[in-house]
Design an enzyme around this catalytic site. Sequence first.
Site, short mmCIF file in Angstrom:
data_model
loop_
_atom_site.label_atom_id
_atom_site.label_comp_id
_atom_site.label_asym_id
_atom_site.label_seq_id
_atom_site.Cartn_x
_atom_site.Cartn_y
_atom_site.Cartn_z
N ASP A 26 4.98 -3.22 -4.44
CA ASP A 26 3.88 -2.30 -4.23
C ASP A 26 4.03 -1.16 -5.24
O ASP A 26 5.12 -0.93 -5.78
CB ASP A 26 3.94 -1.77 -2.80
N ASP A 28 1.97 2.42 -5.15
CA ASP A 28 1.94 3.75 -4.54
C ASP A 28 3.02 3.87 -3.48
O ASP A 28 3.06 3.11 -2.52
CB ASP A 28 0.57 4.00 -3.88
N ASP A 226 6.62 0.15 0.89
CA ASP A 226 6.93 1.34 1.67
C ASP A 226 6.14 1.41 2.96
O ASP A 226 6.35 2.32 3.77
CB ASP A 226 6.63 2.61 0.85
#
Length: 351
Positions: A26, A28, A226
């Site tokens: 990922d 961001d 995250d």
Amino acid sequence: MTRQSRTSPAASEQSLHQAYDTALLDLDGVVYAGGEAIAHAVESLAAARADGMHLAYVTNNALRTPDAVAEHLGELGIPTEAGEVITSAQAVARLIAEQVEPGSKVLVIGGEGLRVALRERGLVPVDSAEEEDLAAVVQGYGGPDLPWGRFAEASYAINRGVPWFASNTDLTIPGARGIAPGNGAAVEVVRIATGAEPQVAGKPLPPMHRETVLRTGAERPLVVGDRLDTDIEGAFNGEVDSLLVLTGVTDAEQLLRAEPRHRPTYVDRDLRGLLTGQPEVEPCAEGFRCGGWTAVATNRGVLELRAEEGNEGSAADPLDGLRALCAAAWTVAGDGVCTLDAAKALARLGL
């Protein structure tokens, strides 16, 4: 034991970048936040790549094109080809193309990433709900300056019965100043106005996993993210392993309360975790032990954390304490959500 009943973070004797052939990363909250690289990301990714791991960047953010994302990563010191970037715009464009005729018009509520992905699939992006023979509406993150009138345009078409697609439904997006509304919040606006439900392509749903596998050819992928409800759930749905890093949306308390589909295979502070093995979490007489810590679920409804003698303070890794707490919490929860009080234990770790 089924995947649904994971009760402890897993161990790995090998470094993760050696145990898996491809990291599906990922962006961001993992590689960057607000346009700036997250601490240790650049050097960790360079080391993993140099040692033979393939890196692919998988993002639910449909705003930017793969070329723009690759250029930005290069500016941060992470050399990247556009083909190594997979976006939810690409996944939703494939989903639409499978259901409409080639050359069909698609109303775009979002940014350039959606337009480029649609053209790649032989579709024609348009801006007005009044276009003749409109085949679909697609909605993706358009940045903080997307005009409110675009939501009205989508609503007009959807209320006429035009099929509605969304790149993703992440309610929030991390930035330099904190957490901001994401595409999911914008989707809710249109849902309220129409009462309709979109077909969604992005993580954690299968279209995004399929797009990623088709574009990367990964055989032993490791999802790195995250967010529990997109990255980790997406790995769960795709039946692949995952690494949660604590540099973005998810905090330690949310991790302890994760339901089965949100429990990662591994957990670490940041992307340095790619370059190391993962310690074993062992059951013991009192509870679960990892490193210098033992986590115990008491009959008073509390999760306690005990440091072994000589391991107080800096001698004991807080991440090992968190891993032990995860095992205690997830075991108690089983296929549910842990409700034990972990505040004092987490305060002790500083997490």
